[in-house]
Write an enzyme that holds these catalytic residues in place. Structure first.
Site, short mmCIF file in Angstrom:
data_model
loop_
_atom_site.label_atom_id
_atom_site.label_comp_id
_atom_site.label_asym_id
_atom_site.label_seq_id
_atom_site.Cartn_x
_atom_site.Cartn_y
_atom_site.Cartn_z
N GLY A 124 -6.19 1.76 -1.54
CA GLY A 124 -6.39 0.40 -2.06
C GLY A 124 -5.48 0.11 -3.25
CG HIS B 261 1.84 -0.99 -4.59
ND1 HIS B 261 2.73 -0.44 -3.71
CD2 HIS B 261 1.14 0.05 -5.11
CE1 HIS B 261 2.60 0.88 -3.71
NE2 HIS B 261 1.62 1.21 -4.54
CD GLU B 262 5.39 -6.84 -1.67
OE1 GLU B 262 6.08 -6.71 -0.65
OE2 GLU B 262 4.43 -7.62 -1.73
CG HIS C 210 -0.16 0.28 -0.39
ND1 HIS C 210 -0.38 -0.04 -1.71
CD2 HIS C 210 -0.52 1.58 -0.26
CE1 HIS C 210 -0.88 1.00 -2.34
NE2 HIS C 210 -0.97 2.00 -1.50
CD GLN D 156 -6.25 11.76 -2.44
OE1 GLN D 156 -6.59 11.61 -1.27
NE2 GLN D 156 -5.07 11.34 -2.88
CD GLN E 23 -0.06 11.83 0.23
OE1 GLN E 23 -0.96 12.03 -0.56
NE2 GLN E 23 0.33 10.61 0.56
CB VAL F 16 8.72 -0.37 -2.14
CG1 VAL F 16 8.96 -1.82 -2.56
CG2 VAL F 16 8.74 -0.25 -0.62
CB SER G 266 2.71 4.12 -8.53
OG SER G 266 1.49 4.77 -8.84
NE ARG H 288 -3.13 8.23 -10.45
CZ ARG H 288 -3.27 8.89 -9.29
NH1 ARG H 288 -2.27 8.96 -8.44
NH2 ARG H 288 -4.41 9.51 -9.00
O1 PAF Z 1 -1.12 8.46 -0.67
C1 PAF Z 1 -2.31 8.07 -0.74
O2 PAF Z 1 -2.59 6.91 -1.04
C2 PAF Z 1 -3.42 9.04 -0.45
O3 PAF Z 1 -3.09 10.32 -0.89
C3 PAF Z 1 -3.85 9.06 1.02
C4 PAF Z 1 -2.72 9.52 1.93
C5 PAF Z 1 -4.31 7.67 1.45
C6 PAF Z 1 -5.01 10.03 1.22
O4 PAF Z 1 -6.11 9.67 0.43
#
Ligand code: PAF
Length: 281
Positions: free
Chosen positions: A19, A22-23, A25, A49, A141, A164, A173, A175
């Protein structure tokens, strides 16, 4: 929806997210839309995580505007489960990719990747996509997920999409909202440091120690930056290299104030064995 789509031989795409969209995603979803129908997005802030001293409790959340953005982007369905649905009280089965999970991000964030691979495995099982889309900003990741899919013979393709950036180079990000005005300016040092390395590579430099020194010098010139790691690694094993000769990542994790940011430059020979590099920044 997924079962029906599979029966109709349609290609199902999944864009997993936490969630605060941003751009970055949006670019995953746009690519998924070009390649798949239906496209499913997931929003789940995965508690497994986050380490005990990390930002799970304050992770940015914008569910209403996220759902609106997903609608506008033409996403066919949203999977947004509650934590209790995903992790029943006696949940005890994890997916762990040995070795790579312990390096770099894994060294700084113990247990992080076990949480990531476990939730991604569960999302793949629940949604049953043919293809799942991840951003290259989280390069380690993405590599771990590719390894998990290969090692466990999962029936899904992993697509890794370009980073991006904001116009001044800061990688998008969720964050970034933690940064105050001064920190936001300082945060461009990650991009500037990667650009400095790119320039040296373009001029023919291939010695990893020399390039790493450039990287660190640039990062250390920013008063608000504290380096967690700044390394040049093989793009498959994520082991350090001494020379840039095949596909590599220049990987950064840097604190700007209290906010930890990651970024990278992906390099690959333009053709096998060639000394000419293609740069993905
Ligand atoms: O990259 C992320 O946003 C997260 O690590 C993911 C892949 C959705 C797993 O929770």
């Amino acid at each position: 929806m997924a079962r029906q789509a599979r029966e109709q031989n349609r290609i199902i795409g999944l864009a997993p997210t936490m969630g605060a969209l941003h751009e970055g995603h949006a670019s995953l979803i746009a690519r998924a839309k070009r390649e798949c129908s239906p496209v499913i997005a997931s929003i789940f802030v995965n508690p497994k995580q986050f380490g005990p001293n990390e930002d799970f409790a304050k992770y940015p959340s914008a569910f209403e505007s996220d759902t609106e953005k997903l609608k506008q982007a033409g996403v066919d369905a949203l999977f947004a489960p509650e934590a209790a649905e995903i992790y029943p009280r006696d949940f005890s089965t994890y997916v762990h990719v040995e070795g790579l999970s312990e390096r770099l991000e894994g060294r700084s964030r113990p247990g992080h990747f076990r949480g990531v691979t476990t939730i991604v495995m569960k999302l793949l099982q629940i949604v049953q996509p043919h293809r799942a889309y991840f951003g290259r900003k989280d390069a380690q990741q993405a590599r771990l997920i590719e390894l998990m899919v290969r090692d466990l013979n999962l029936d899904a393709e992993i697509a890794v999409c370009p980073i991006v950036r904001d116009p001044d180079g800061l990688a998008l990000s969720s964050r970034n909202v933690y940064l105050n005005g001064e920190e936001r300016k300082a945060a461009t040092v990650l991009f500037r440091a990667l650009q400095a390395v790119k320039k040296e590579l373009e001029a023919g430099s291939r010695d990893a120690l020399h390039l790493q020194a450039t990287l660190r010098r640039k990062l250390e010139s920013e008063r608000l930056a504290a380096i967690d790691y700044a390394e040049i690694v093989d793009a498959e094993s994520f082991e350090p290299v001494t020379r840039v000769a095949k596909a590599c990542y220049v990987l950064l994790a840097v604190f700007i104030g209290k906010t930890r940011l990651i970024d990278n430059l992906y390099l690959e020979p333009k053709s096998p064995g060639s000394d000419h590099l293609a740069f993905h920044l």
